[in-house]
Design a protein around this motif. Sequence first.
Motif, PDB file in Angstrom:
ATOM      1  N   UNK A  69      10.123 -29.613 -16.245  1.00 37.32           N
ATOM      2  CA  UNK A  69      11.350 -28.895 -15.948  1.00 37.32           C
ATOM      3  C   UNK A  69      11.117 -27.387 -16.104  1.00 37.32           C
ATOM      4  N   UNK A  70      11.655 -26.627 -15.204  1.00 45.06           N
ATOM      5  CA  UNK A  70      11.491 -25.169 -15.261  1.00 45.06           C
ATOM      6  C   UNK A  70      12.046 -24.574 -16.537  1.00 45.06           C
ATOM      7  N   UNK A  71      13.170 -25.147 -16.988  1.00 46.31           N
ATOM      8  CA  UNK A  71      13.803 -24.602 -18.185  1.00 46.31           C
ATOM      9  C   UNK A  71      12.897 -24.811 -19.403  1.00 46.31           C
ATOM     10  N   UNK A  72      12.234 -25.965 -19.449  1.00 43.86           N
ATOM     11  CA  UNK A  72      11.295 -26.208 -20.540  1.00 43.86           C
ATOM     12  C   UNK A  72      10.173 -25.185 -20.493  1.00 43.86           C
ATOM     13  N   UNK A  73       9.662 -24.971 -19.301  1.00 41.15           N
ATOM     14  CA  UNK A  73       8.562 -24.037 -19.153  1.00 41.15           C
ATOM     15  C   UNK A  73       8.973 -22.644 -19.613  1.00 41.15           C
ATOM     16  N   UNK A  74      10.175 -22.242 -19.197  1.00 41.00           N
ATOM     17  CA  UNK A  74      10.664 -20.920 -19.582  1.00 41.00           C
ATOM     18  C   UNK A  74      10.720 -20.795 -21.098  1.00 41.00           C
ATOM     19  N   UNK A  75      11.166 -21.858 -21.759  1.00 40.78           N
ATOM     20  CA  UNK A  75      11.300 -21.803 -23.219  1.00 40.78           C
ATOM     21  C   UNK A  75       9.943 -21.784 -23.902  1.00 40.78           C
ATOM     22  N   UNK A  76       9.068 -22.699 -23.495  1.00 39.71           N
ATOM     23  CA  UNK A  76       7.801 -22.780 -24.237  1.00 39.71           C
ATOM     24  C   UNK A  76       6.875 -21.614 -23.941  1.00 39.71           C
ATOM     25  N   UNK A  77       7.061 -20.957 -22.811  1.00 42.71           N
ATOM     26  CA  UNK A  77       6.229 -19.788 -22.563  1.00 42.71           C
ATOM     27  C   UNK A  77       6.862 -18.540 -23.169  1.00 42.71           C
ATOM     28  N   UNK A  78       8.007 -18.732 -23.825  1.00 44.35           N
ATOM     29  CA  UNK A  78       8.583 -17.623 -24.561  1.00 44.35           C
ATOM     30  C   UNK A  78       9.394 -16.678 -23.712  1.00 44.35           C
ATOM     31  N   UNK A  79       9.812 -17.136 -22.520  1.00 45.57           N
ATOM     32  CA  UNK A  79      10.611 -16.233 -21.705  1.00 45.57           C
ATOM     33  C   UNK A  79      12.041 -16.115 -22.205  1.00 45.57           C
ATOM     34  N   UNK A  80      12.481 -17.092 -22.993  1.00 40.81           N
ATOM     35  CA  UNK A  80      13.755 -16.930 -23.693  1.00 40.81           C
ATOM     36  C   UNK A  80      13.767 -17.851 -24.903  1.00 40.81           C
ATOM     37  N   UNK A  81      14.781 -17.668 -25.764  1.00 41.85           N
ATOM     38  CA  UNK A  81      14.944 -18.606 -26.871  1.00 41.85           C
ATOM     39  C   UNK A  81      14.473 -18.035 -28.189  1.00 41.85           C
TER      40      UNK A  81
END
Lengths: 276, 276
Positions: free
Chosen positions: A264-276
């Motif tokens: 999922x894109x949202x997972x990727x965004x989170x684990x790569x540190x783009x948000x959260x």
Amino acid sequence: MMSEFKAAQNPQTGHTEVMTLDPSLKPRIEARGVTVMYGQKAGVRDVDMPIYTNKVTALIGPSGCGKTTFLRALNRMHDLTPSARVTGEVLLDGVNVYAAGIDPVEVRRKIGMVFQKPNPFPTLSIYGNVVAGLRLVGIRKKSLLDEAVERSLTQAALWDEVKDRLHAPSMSLSGGQQQRLCIARALAVEPEVLLMDEPTSALDPISTQSIEDLLTELKNHVTITIVTHNMQQAGRVSDFTGYFLNGDLVEFGPTKLLFTTPKDQRTEAYITGRFG
Amino acid sequence: MRNLRARYTRDRLILAVVIVGTILAALPLTLVLGYALANGFTSLNWDFFTKAPKPPGELGGGMAPAIVGTLLITGTGLLLATPFGIGAGILLAEYPDNRLNPTLRLLSDTLNGMPAILKGLLAYVLVVKAQGTFSGFSGALAMAFIMVPIIAKATESVLKLVPWNIREAGLALGLPRWRVILSLVFPAARAGVVTGLLLATARAAGEAAPLIFTAFGNSLLTFNLAQPMDALPLRLYAYAISPYDDWHRQAWAAAVVLLGLIVLTSLLARWVTRGR
């Protein structure tokens, strides 16, 4: 719906590389359509998730995403919050813990919990804390209690540090020791599952390390679910990871897969540190 | 950061107002204490503590029956009040959703605000009328009516101060709720509850009104709660309105002894909660 994933650990190497479900993997807990409502607001919505026996499952996600809410639904801790209502099913060894006639006290005996802040009973000694769950249900035999104390404190990697002062006040321990004491206390009643709600967030790096080391050892005895806001920690200690966002379980899978090739894109965004 | 000096001046001004207010509040108390001590201290002697009152007009005698009576009546009252007060406090603090609670709270508040003499009247109707005789026990019951709401309130407030996570920790061990409250939450609040008991005792010990038509008073020393019994506030009142100077002096002495008992109780309360 995450249940259709077909990834699992290779039993030979211990690595998650096989894309078919390891047949030896059995869920100890299965959440089916779990929704927790606080009044009109949903804490988590329609979560399906297995928690595999003798594995460490990490729940990650940004603050307020529902990971703790989901965790507390598993051992019916929401029963204590008048405004919270849980729907759906939580199957523990195939039995719905929310079914009519199931005693929440029995459920919590099988599914123990360690909290974010160390919370030893302030009036009890180290020894008294560990045996609290046994003694207060009427187990009085000293040999049994002594044995439980040594076993649980050893499992919690605290035995060597406290074995000479078991009757000292629990509050005389450091924060990290107190948290390991709480883990020992939870283990003393021999639960099948241990839920841990950000158990290291109040601790220093060294204490954190010792508790992380512990998890790898502990999963041979109990099934562990750990909530963490620290992705590195999830990566280090867990076999499976569920990513929550805004009350939804976005993705669930073997930790290694989820961290390297998120679907999922949202997972990727989170684990790569783009948000959260 | 505008004008640091003005902020310091304002700080000192407010401090001065607070100090003056404190002195004004403490002044009447100090005056009463000083006046009672000045008048009563010289009348304290061995006879005062060991002899029974003399007939009107005769010099000498003491207040042994009243001292014994006050100790017995308040002690018995405390024994009667403790289970109900603590029970009500636990119900109010630990079971906030209980259907009884709004009524219980109303009753407790009403009882707390009710004039002490009405509590004497209640004990009169319940015990004196039924038995056909004044008695120390009916006085103790009237005292208990004074103590119950104070104990309930104190218990409720200290239980609410016990961190919620202690309850969660206990419940997560698979302990039933009543067990968690009695064995884990209550011990953490014990010092506060004991303070509440002592303060209720001190409060009740000084009351004369509820004893007028219950314990009634007795010039003879008795340890029998089934008989009319003397008490310091009763004797103090009777002597204060008498025409005899010697009795006036003894009334002052009784005031000093009562004050002493109350100070002692408060010190005991401090000692119980020491180091917290």
